[in-house]
Design an enzyme around this catalytic site. Sequence first.
Site, mmCIF file in Angstrom:
data_model
loop_
_atom_site.group_PDB
_atom_site.id
_atom_site.type_symbol
_atom_site.label_atom_id
_atom_site.label_comp_id
_atom_site.label_asym_id
_atom_site.label_seq_id
_atom_site.Cartn_x
_atom_site.Cartn_y
_atom_site.Cartn_z
ATOM 1 N N GLY A 239 35.503 16.152 59.547
ATOM 2 C CA GLY A 239 34.756 17.238 59.189
ATOM 3 C C GLY A 239 34.461 18.378 59.926
ATOM 4 C CD GLU A 273 38.063 8.448 58.332
ATOM 5 O OE1 GLU A 273 37.495 9.297 57.773
ATOM 6 O OE2 GLU A 273 38.238 7.327 58.391
ATOM 7 N N GLY A 275 41.054 16.703 58.850
ATOM 8 C CA GLY A 275 41.762 17.248 57.606
ATOM 9 C C GLY A 275 41.971 18.516 57.759
ATOM 10 N NE ARG A 312 38.175 24.802 50.503
ATOM 11 C CZ ARG A 312 37.573 25.752 51.352
ATOM 12 N NH1 ARG A 312 38.101 27.120 51.345
ATOM 13 N NH2 ARG A 312 36.320 25.571 51.875
ATOM 14 C CE1 TYR A 316 33.524 21.763 47.254
ATOM 15 C CE2 TYR A 316 35.376 22.849 48.072
ATOM 16 C CZ TYR A 316 34.945 21.704 47.787
ATOM 17 O OH TYR A 316 35.529 20.340 47.798
ATOM 18 C CB CYS A 342 41.294 31.907 29.542
ATOM 19 S SG CYS A 342 42.612 32.799 29.326
HETATM 20 C C1 PLP Z 1 37.776 14.389 53.123
HETATM 21 C C2 PLP Z 1 37.487 13.173 54.156
HETATM 22 C C3 PLP Z 1 38.075 13.483 55.704
HETATM 23 C C4 PLP Z 1 38.412 14.999 56.267
HETATM 24 O O1 PLP Z 1 37.672 15.779 55.980
HETATM 25 P P1 PLP Z 1 37.677 17.236 56.891
HETATM 26 O O2 PLP Z 1 36.556 18.027 56.791
HETATM 27 O O3 PLP Z 1 39.041 17.778 55.865
HETATM 28 O O4 PLP Z 1 38.068 16.814 58.197
HETATM 29 C C5 PLP Z 1 37.765 12.413 56.493
HETATM 30 N N1 PLP Z 1 37.199 11.289 56.164
HETATM 31 C C6 PLP Z 1 36.932 10.932 54.848
HETATM 32 C C7 PLP Z 1 36.247 9.878 54.582
HETATM 33 C C8 PLP Z 1 37.134 12.120 53.963
HETATM 34 O O5 PLP Z 1 36.650 11.912 52.709
#
Ligand code: PLP
Length: 418
Positions: A239, A273, A275, A312, A316, A342
């Site tokens: 996150g 986690e 991303g 995106r 969003y 379209c």
């Molecule tokens: C999407 C997600 C992430 C990664 O989130 P980021 O904002 O990209 O870091 C990590 N854990 C879970 C469970 C997710 O669904």
Amino acid sequence: MHYFHYIDDQLCCEDVPVLSVAQAVGTPFYLYSHRTLKRHFEVFDSAFKDIPHIICFSAKANSNGAILRIFINEGSGIDIVSGGELYRALEAGADPRKIVYSGVGKREEEIRYALKSDILMFNVESSQELEAINEYAGRMGVVARISLRVNPDVDPMTHPHISTGMKENKFGIDINKSLEEYRHAERLKHIEVIGVDCHIGSQITQIAPFIDALDRLKELIASLRNEGVGIRYLDLGGGLGITYDQETPPHPADYAKAIMDRARDIDCTFIFEPGRVIVGNAGILVSEVLYTKTNADKRFVIVDAGMNDLLRPSLYDSYHKIQPVELKGRKSILSDVVGPICESGDYLARGRAIPGLERGELMAVMSAGAYGFSMSSNYNSRPRVPEVLVKDGMFYVIRSRETLADLARGESIPDFLR
Ligand SMILES: *Cc1c(COP(=O)(O)O)cnc(C)c1O
């Protein structure tokens, strides 16, 4: 921090001119910088070197096998949310004992596949899912390691579509009911409780929500240990946000420090986690300007990439910087950058002061490495675009452009129509 910059007015990825890649693969395409990817992973990972931890890169942010492998080679595990992501992670060489499986809707065959692969743990999101995992594990004669994904009800102060840890969201189990659920899990024969988990949202630009969540998880762990439930893993999810425009997210080192300050007295292996923070600014989407026109005093720059390639902005209303591939010292013009799809919602930027891009020239949509290609589709029957990786002055096509035949692959015409 990233390695996309101008050299002699030419946008380059590391020291490779974007133009030279475009000449080789055509447009549109995604372009990633290996040096940026590796650096982002190292910075994040090393920030936690003082506590036991596993980084599980979140595969849904960017699921390309070559990208996954870069992190896996650096020791990363993978956070998956489907059987498809499990397949990709294993194909990319991930250690199953560093795979964690989140998601509210895990299917039976996906759960079985994960059990068979002996992944580290399931992050369980409901009572029924817990029962299902126990049942399938029992039938397979194995024990499933789990943590409960609790919903700590903290406001991550991000876009509502990407906030996941407030009590009205579909994710996780209400933290106030989780103790009861854990007691129940402890009694299940084919379940081994090993952790607690949360993931409160994405593109979070402040430290406080993470700390709030951590404090609530710490309380829960203390209560669980009081009852003799052995918690070994604390998974704080992903996150952490990045700079798309003017945001000033905490540096991973500051985020890590704030967490570690409160983590030393918890005897747990931490799981993160991430991303977006790893891949977001490490990739761009390169597109050619097809036409320009003015409708009702508004300048439209029509490019060959659309919402099917990068969803995106439409989904969003998110901001991505638009940069010309060739700087020509032009003055800015207020423009909408739109795709060929379209749909009126098909735009990459709206009301943006950008250099007066002309027909035939290339432009880059910056910070497109996360939730870019992985969210792309074939809408309007557009073949998905190639992905290219730059490393040490060379570039490598890590996914080729889909062909027209790919568009109809798997379809069949029933006999009665022949
Ligand atoms: C999407 C997600 C992430 C990664 O989130 P980021 O904002 O990209 O870091 C990590 N854990 C879970 C469970 C997710 O669904």
